[in-house]
Structure formats: structure tokens, C-alpha cells
Motif scaffolding. Structure first.
Motif, PDB file in Angstrom:
ATOM      1  N   GLY A  66      -7.633  15.960  -0.146  1.00 51.06           N
ATOM      2  CA  GLY A  66      -8.294  14.653  -0.146  1.00 51.06           C
ATOM      3  C   GLY A  66      -7.798  13.714  -1.230  1.00 51.06           C
ATOM      4  N   HIS A  67      -6.535  13.835  -1.618  1.00 58.20           N
ATOM      5  CA  HIS A  67      -5.955  12.991  -2.666  1.00 58.20           C
ATOM      6  C   HIS A  67      -5.343  11.758  -2.008  1.00 58.20           C
ATOM      7  CE1 HIS A  67      -3.251  11.743  -5.946  1.00 58.20           C
ATOM      8  NE2 HIS A  67      -4.140  12.324  -6.730  1.00 58.20           N
ATOM      9  N   GLU A  68      -6.147  10.705  -1.867  1.00 52.22           N
ATOM     10  CA  GLU A  68      -5.731   9.517  -1.124  1.00 52.22           C
ATOM     11  C   GLU A  68      -4.528   8.820  -1.745  1.00 52.22           C
ATOM     12  OE1 GLU A  68      -8.795   6.941   0.868  1.00 52.22           O
ATOM     13  OE2 GLU A  68     -10.045   7.952  -0.651  1.00 52.22           O
ATOM     14  N   LEU A  69      -4.450   8.773  -3.046  1.00 53.91           N
ATOM     15  CA  LEU A  69      -3.319   8.117  -3.688  1.00 53.91           C
ATOM     16  C   LEU A  69      -2.023   8.853  -3.363  1.00 53.91           C
ATOM     17  CD1 LEU A  69      -2.674   5.649  -5.375  1.00 53.91           C
ATOM     18  CD2 LEU A  69      -3.046   7.029  -7.430  1.00 53.91           C
ATOM     19  N   GLY A  70      -2.060  10.167  -3.383  1.00 58.25           N
ATOM     20  CA  GLY A  70      -0.889  10.955  -3.010  1.00 58.25           C
ATOM     21  C   GLY A  70      -0.485  10.718  -1.563  1.00 58.25           C
ATOM     22  N   VAL A  71      -1.473  10.609  -0.686  1.00 56.37           N
ATOM     23  CA  VAL A  71      -1.189  10.317   0.724  1.00 56.37           C
ATOM     24  C   VAL A  71      -0.510   8.950   0.829  1.00 56.37           C
ATOM     25  CG1 VAL A  71      -2.211   9.879   2.998  1.00 56.37           C
ATOM     26  CG2 VAL A  71      -3.058  11.778   1.585  1.00 56.37           C
ATOM     27  N   ALA A  72      -1.010   7.969   0.084  1.00 63.17           N
ATOM     28  CA  ALA A  72      -0.420   6.631   0.104  1.00 63.17           C
ATOM     29  C   ALA A  72       1.021   6.661  -0.412  1.00 63.17           C
ATOM     30  CB  ALA A  72      -1.270   5.667  -0.730  1.00 63.17           C
ATOM     31  N   PHE A 102      -2.818   1.131  -0.865  1.00 64.64           N
ATOM     32  CA  PHE A 102      -2.705   0.874  -2.303  1.00 64.64           C
ATOM     33  C   PHE A 102      -3.648  -0.247  -2.732  1.00 64.64           C
ATOM     34  CE2 PHE A 102       1.662   2.845  -1.933  1.00 64.64           C
ATOM     35  CZ  PHE A 102       1.329   3.973  -2.665  1.00 64.64           C
ATOM     36  N   ARG A 103      -3.793  -1.267  -1.912  1.00 66.85           N
ATOM     37  CA  ARG A 103      -4.729  -2.349  -2.245  1.00 66.85           C
ATOM     38  C   ARG A 103      -6.150  -1.827  -2.297  1.00 66.85           C
ATOM     39  NH1 ARG A 103      -1.929  -7.294   1.166  1.00 66.85           N
ATOM     40  NH2 ARG A 103      -0.673  -8.036  -0.599  1.00 66.85           N
ATOM     41  N   ARG A 104      -6.517  -1.012  -1.312  1.00 66.54           N
ATOM     42  CA  ARG A 104      -7.877  -0.447  -1.289  1.00 66.54           C
ATOM     43  C   ARG A 104      -8.118   0.453  -2.493  1.00 66.54           C
ATOM     44  NH1 ARG A 104      -9.471   4.193   0.636  1.00 66.54           N
ATOM     45  NH2 ARG A 104      -7.644   4.535   1.934  1.00 66.54           N
ATOM     46  N   LEU A 105      -7.086   1.176  -2.922  1.00 66.10           N
ATOM     47  CA  LEU A 105      -7.220   2.102  -4.043  1.00 66.10           C
ATOM     48  C   LEU A 105      -7.031   1.423  -5.401  1.00 66.10           C
ATOM     49  CD1 LEU A 105      -5.249   5.060  -2.443  1.00 66.10           C
ATOM     50  CD2 LEU A 105      -7.722   4.974  -2.868  1.00 66.10           C
ATOM     51  N   ASP A 107      -4.188   0.296  -6.763  1.00 69.09           N
ATOM     52  CA  ASP A 107      -2.932   0.651  -7.429  1.00 69.09           C
ATOM     53  C   ASP A 107      -1.983  -0.539  -7.292  1.00 69.09           C
ATOM     54  OD1 ASP A 107      -0.394   1.575  -8.170  1.00 69.09           O
ATOM     55  OD2 ASP A 107      -0.764   3.586  -7.396  1.00 69.09           O
ATOM     56  N   GLU A 108      -2.027  -1.436  -8.268  1.00 68.96           N
ATOM     57  CA  GLU A 108      -1.243  -2.663  -8.189  1.00 68.96           C
ATOM     58  C   GLU A 108       0.260  -2.427  -8.323  1.00 68.96           C
ATOM     59  OE1 GLU A 108      -3.480  -4.939 -11.198  1.00 68.96           O
ATOM     60  OE2 GLU A 108      -3.816  -6.378  -9.558  1.00 68.96           O
ATOM     61  N   THR A 109       0.652  -1.454  -9.110  1.00 70.97           N
ATOM     62  CA  THR A 109       2.078  -1.162  -9.243  1.00 70.97           C
ATOM     63  C   THR A 109       2.661  -0.759  -7.893  1.00 70.97           C
ATOM     64  OG1 THR A 109       1.845  -0.520 -11.554  1.00 70.97           O
ATOM     65  CG2 THR A 109       3.790   0.291 -10.401  1.00 70.97           C
ATOM     66  N   SER A 110       1.996   0.152  -7.218  1.00 70.01           N
ATOM     67  CA  SER A 110       2.485   0.592  -5.913  1.00 70.01           C
ATOM     68  C   SER A 110       2.341  -0.503  -4.861  1.00 70.01           C
ATOM     69  CB  SER A 110       1.747   1.856  -5.479  1.00 70.01           C
ATOM     70  OG  SER A 110       2.025   2.899  -6.399  1.00 70.01           O
ATOM     71  N   GLU A 111       1.344  -1.340  -5.002  1.00 70.60           N
ATOM     72  CA  GLU A 111       1.219  -2.507  -4.134  1.00 70.60           C
ATOM     73  C   GLU A 111       2.475  -3.371  -4.268  1.00 70.60           C
ATOM     74  OE1 GLU A 111      -1.427  -6.607  -3.863  1.00 70.60           O
ATOM     75  OE2 GLU A 111      -2.287  -4.874  -4.902  1.00 70.60           O
ATOM     76  N   GLY A 112       2.921  -3.570  -5.492  1.00 68.50           N
ATOM     77  CA  GLY A 112       4.136  -4.331  -5.736  1.00 68.50           C
ATOM     78  C   GLY A 112       5.354  -3.686  -5.097  1.00 68.50           C
ATOM     79  N   ARG A 144       3.115  -9.859 -14.042  1.00 70.52           N
ATOM     80  CA  ARG A 144       1.765  -9.767 -14.597  1.00 70.52           C
ATOM     81  C   ARG A 144       1.511  -8.383 -15.191  1.00 70.52           C
ATOM     82  NH1 ARG A 144      -2.933  -8.157 -12.744  1.00 70.52           N
ATOM     83  NH2 ARG A 144      -2.447  -8.128 -10.527  1.00 70.52           N
ATOM     84  N   LEU A 145       2.068  -7.348 -14.553  1.00 76.14           N
ATOM     85  CA  LEU A 145       1.870  -5.977 -15.026  1.00 76.14           C
ATOM     86  C   LEU A 145       2.853  -5.585 -16.132  1.00 76.14           C
ATOM     87  CD1 LEU A 145       1.340  -4.229 -11.569  1.00 76.14           C
ATOM     88  CD2 LEU A 145      -0.419  -4.773 -13.273  1.00 76.14           C
ATOM     89  N   GLY A 146       3.859  -6.427 -16.400  1.00 74.40           N
ATOM     90  CA  GLY A 146       4.865  -6.111 -17.412  1.00 74.40           C
ATOM     91  C   GLY A 146       5.828  -5.020 -16.964  1.00 74.40           C
ATOM     92  N   ASN A 147       6.076  -4.908 -15.663  1.00 71.39           N
ATOM     93  CA  ASN A 147       6.936  -3.871 -15.107  1.00 71.39           C
ATOM     94  C   ASN A 147       8.365  -4.419 -14.980  1.00 71.39           C
ATOM     95  OD1 ASN A 147       8.273  -2.012 -13.468  1.00 71.39           O
ATOM     96  ND2 ASN A 147       6.443  -1.523 -12.286  1.00 71.39           N
ATOM     97  N   ASP A 148       9.116  -4.351 -16.079  1.00 70.76           N
ATOM     98  CA  ASP A 148      10.458  -4.924 -16.119  1.00 70.76           C
ATOM     99  C   ASP A 148      11.399  -4.300 -15.104  1.00 70.76           C
ATOM    100  OD1 ASP A 148       9.798  -6.696 -18.106  1.00 70.76           O
ATOM    101  OD2 ASP A 148      10.593  -5.467 -19.732  1.00 70.76           O
ATOM    102  N   ASP A 149      11.372  -2.977 -14.978  1.00 66.27           N
ATOM    103  CA  ASP A 149      12.266  -2.302 -14.051  1.00 66.27           C
ATOM    104  C   ASP A 149      12.117  -2.874 -12.648  1.00 66.27           C
ATOM    105  OD1 ASP A 149      14.090  -0.353 -13.049  1.00 66.27           O
ATOM    106  OD2 ASP A 149      12.399   0.907 -12.479  1.00 66.27           O
ATOM    107  N   SER A 150      10.891  -3.014 -12.192  1.00 67.22           N
ATOM    108  CA  SER A 150      10.649  -3.514 -10.849  1.00 67.22           C
ATOM    109  C   SER A 150      10.943  -5.007 -10.740  1.00 67.22           C
ATOM    110  CB  SER A 150       9.216  -3.204 -10.425  1.00 67.22           C
ATOM    111  OG  SER A 150       9.061  -1.799 -10.337  1.00 67.22           O
ATOM    112  N   CYS A 151      10.757  -5.747 -11.814  1.00 65.46           N
ATOM    113  CA  CYS A 151      11.164  -7.159 -11.805  1.00 65.46           C
ATOM    114  C   CYS A 151      12.644  -7.265 -11.478  1.00 65.46           C
ATOM    115  CB  CYS A 151      10.893  -7.820 -13.156  1.00 65.46           C
ATOM    116  SG  CYS A 151       9.190  -8.244 -13.476  1.00 65.46           S
TER     117      CYS A 151
END
Length: 191
Positions: A66-72, A102-105, A107-112, A144-151
Motif C-alpha cells: 500500500g505504498h502509494e508514492l512508490g506506485v506513483a 503525485f499531485r494528490r500525494l 510530491d511537488e518534485t515528482s510532479e515537476g 521554486r523548489l530550488g532543484n537546480d539539476d531539474s532546472c
């Protein structure tokens, strides 16, 4: 990410090959995480069947506990595999499903990541306006999240879009910013 960004794919693969056969609780989050990582490394080695099999093993582990984030996460990685297998409609559907999870959970990084991946699929399909929209959304979220790698990823995609539109100055601007970021964090494959 450390292994992938620095090109240590074989090292990571070797660790997963040693970890997965070890006895342990099954199913578990740790085992799901290992299967997920093994799938990512298989993907980077170009072994798409192995990547899909490992990712589905991870998904089954996560579903069983039942680990929804892992499923996502699993869905997101299956979208990457579908895209690499030249199945843009499946990749788009899978990414869209993962994005909603990811939006429901929250998790903004994974949403990105999903927004950026949708941008790439649409770029490959020639839908430049939609690709640009998704990519700008991902870039705004990463900044906004300061995630340089993904930028860096989003900026590179925006540079490709600009280039396809004949906007050389825009492509150069995005490319220089992406290069500066990637050089600053040592992202070899991005450089």
C-alpha cells in the motif's frame, strides 16, 4: 540520481545485482526501492525489457504494502520506458496518470518530473506549444523548489523548442543557463 548524473551506471547496477538476491522481507519498501533503482539503471544501459520487468517488480512490491508514492514512482518510470520504446501515446497516458498521483500525494518534485517528461514527449511529437507549456510549468516548479539539476533539464528542453522555432537567441539563452547549472553541479551527461 547521484550514480545516473555522474555516469556511474555500471557501479549502481552492480550494487543492485548484489542487493536484490539477499534474503529479506518480501514485499517491502526497501525491496521495492531496490527493484525501482535496478529498473532505472537497466533503462540507462538501454536494456528496456529488463527495465520494465524490474519496474513492474517494484510496482508489485509497493502495491502489496500500500505504498502509494512508490506506485506513483513506478508509473513515472514505466512512462519513461514507454517513451523510449517509441510509444508516445502510452507514455503520455502513463505520465498523466503519475502526474495526478503525485499531485494528490503532494510530491511537488515528482510532479515537476512528470510535467517535464510530458513536455519531452510532446516535443518529440512536434506539439511545440503544448511541450513549451508543460516545460515552463516544470521549470517554474523546479525554480521554486530550488532543484537546480531539474532546472537544467527544463532549460535544455526549452532551448530545443526555441531552436525548432528558429529562435536562435532564445535557444542560446536557455542552453547557456542549462550549461552553467549543470557545470556547477557536476552533471556530466547534461554538460
Amino acid at each position: 540520481r547521484f550514480w545516473a548524473n555522474r555516469g556511474y551506471i555500471r557501479e549502481a547496477s552492480d550494487w543492485y545485482a548484489r542487493l536484490l538476491p539477499l534474503p529479506g522481507e518480501d514485499p517491502s519498501k526497501d525491496r521495492g526501492d531496490c527493484w525501482l533503482g535496478a529498473g532505472v539503471m537497466a533503462y540507462f544501459r538501454g536494456e528496456l525489457e529488463g527495465a520494465e520487468a524490474s519496474t513492474r517488480n517494484a510496482q508489485h512490491q509497493f502495491m502489496a504494502i500500500g505504498h502509494e508514492l512508490g506506485v506513483a514512482y513506478s508509473y513515472g518510470n514505466l512512462g519513461m520506458i514507454a517513451d523510449a520504446c517509441c510509444n508516445p501515446s502510452a507514455a503520455t497516458a502513463i505520465y498523466t496518470h503519475a502526474l495526478s498521483m503525485f499531485r494528490r500525494l503532494g510530491d511537488e518534485t515528482s510532479e515537476g518530473y512528470m510535467l517535464g517528461n510530458l513536455g519531452l514527449v510532446l516535443l518529440d511529437a512536434g506539439a511545440l506549444d503544448e511541450a513549451e507549456s508543460f516545460t515552463h510549468q516544470s521549470l517554474a516548479l523546479y525554480r521554486r523548489l530550488g532543484n537546480d539539476d531539474s532546472c537544467g533539464y527544463s532549460l535544455s528542453t526549452l532551448g530545443e523548442i526555441a531552436l525548432l522555432r528558429g529562435d536562435i537567441a532564445g535557444a542560446e539563452h536557455y542552453g547557456e543557463e542549462a550549461l552553467t547549472i549543470r557545470a556547477g553541479i557536476g552533471h556530466q551527461s547534461g554538460i
